[in-house]
Design an enzyme around this catalytic site. Sequence first.
Site, short mmCIF file in Angstrom:
data_model
loop_
_atom_site.label_atom_id
_atom_site.label_comp_id
_atom_site.label_asym_id
_atom_site.label_seq_id
_atom_site.Cartn_x
_atom_site.Cartn_y
_atom_site.Cartn_z
N HIS A 103 -5.70 1.71 -4.19
CA HIS A 103 -4.91 1.24 -3.35
C HIS A 103 -4.37 -0.20 -3.85
O HIS A 103 -5.16 -0.63 -4.48
CB HIS A 103 -5.64 1.21 -1.93
CG HIS A 103 -6.59 0.43 -1.68
ND1 HIS A 103 -6.83 -0.42 -0.55
CD2 HIS A 103 -7.60 -0.21 -2.54
CE1 HIS A 103 -7.76 -1.39 -0.57
NE2 HIS A 103 -8.39 -1.09 -1.83
N HIS A 106 -2.32 1.33 6.87
CA HIS A 106 -3.04 1.37 5.10
C HIS A 106 -3.17 2.74 4.72
O HIS A 106 -3.78 3.68 5.39
CB HIS A 106 -4.44 0.27 5.36
CG HIS A 106 -4.43 0.12 3.84
ND1 HIS A 106 -3.79 -0.88 3.25
CD2 HIS A 106 -5.35 0.45 3.17
CE1 HIS A 106 -4.23 -1.21 2.09
NE2 HIS A 106 -5.33 -0.28 1.73
N CYS A 166 0.78 -1.19 -0.01
CA CYS A 166 0.06 0.28 0.16
C CYS A 166 1.00 1.40 -0.05
O CYS A 166 0.64 2.31 -0.91
CB CYS A 166 -0.92 -0.25 1.13
SG CYS A 166 -0.12 0.20 2.80
#
Length: 380
Positions: free
Chosen positions: A355, A343, A295
């Site tokens: 993402h 994240h 990520c």
Amino acid sequence: MTATVASHRKPRQHPLAALTGGGSRSARTARTAATLALAGAATATATGFEGTAQAAHRPTPAQVKDRVDALYQEAEVATQNYNGAKESADTAREELSRLQDEAARRTRKLNAARTELGTLAASQYRAGGVDPAVRLLLSADPQRYLDGAAVLERTGSHQATAVAGYARRLGSVRQVRQRAEETVERLADTEAKLKKHRVTVVHKLGAAEELLHRLTAEQRQRMAAREGARSGPGQGRTGHGAGRGDGPLDGIPGGAGAAAAQASSPRAARAVAFAYSALGKPYVWGATGPSAYDCSGLTQAAWKAGGVALPRTTYTQISSGPRVNRSQLAPGDLVFFYSGISHVGLYVGNGQMIHAPHPGAPVRIAPIDQMPFAAATRPA
């Protein structure tokens, strides 16, 4: 009389006779059938209990998904710790290499100063063995001696300077070597942490994979389909030409072109275009591209394409620019999730982001409501 009564008395059987064949053949046959029936019933009961226990311990697909999601999130935390440790290790290695080169250069200069001192000391010894007054009296050419004495005096001054320079260089070499030793210790400590975080990531992902294998292929397919449906359109696109502003993209209104046009700056627009071009590439923990990303590796690469150098981890990327309220998000902003900021995605407008989710899920478009929103940053 007693004998007669005794002759009609029924002999007693041992309690085990019913199980060992005592009595008539018909009775034994009946007893054997009953025994087998009871044994079969007991076995069936035990099997039923065992099956019930197994069924009770076998998680449902929904429970598996919840646990797998939790393991992926825990692995993401460990991945960011790994990324941070790796960045620190890489920095320490670069610093150590620089210090080693600097120490080598300074050592060469130190050796040259040592050689110069040796030459001056030998010259002084040869010239200073006789008292100057006696040497003047014995000299056949006093003027030549006086000229030589002036040279020696200047040489003595130069020697003092050389000695001071040597001492200074010696101290600097020692300082550089000391910093190098400290860097080696820091690197060893960082590499130990790196190994620990790597083991954690592998363990978490392995546990998630094991849980998924408990499901049937059909259940796994349904689970992936539901996740894809929540992620929205554009999730499987490989992204070739996605960043050129050429109209709608897989059902996303306006697509990459509209998102780039609405971006907060030209740099943010380039970051958005890069993110669209990465759609469909696989998630690999610790990866920074170009063939795979995690990520924070994706957001770092996207903003690098925009001309901005982001740090490596979610924990540090969140401080790469001013915070942005959720109601004021613009394409290119970094959006962070979970209380631990584990994240990150790149906002592309319309409540959506691009993402890199987790293993098995490629870079995709997803709503920012899909995970617990924590904060947003606009890199500068």
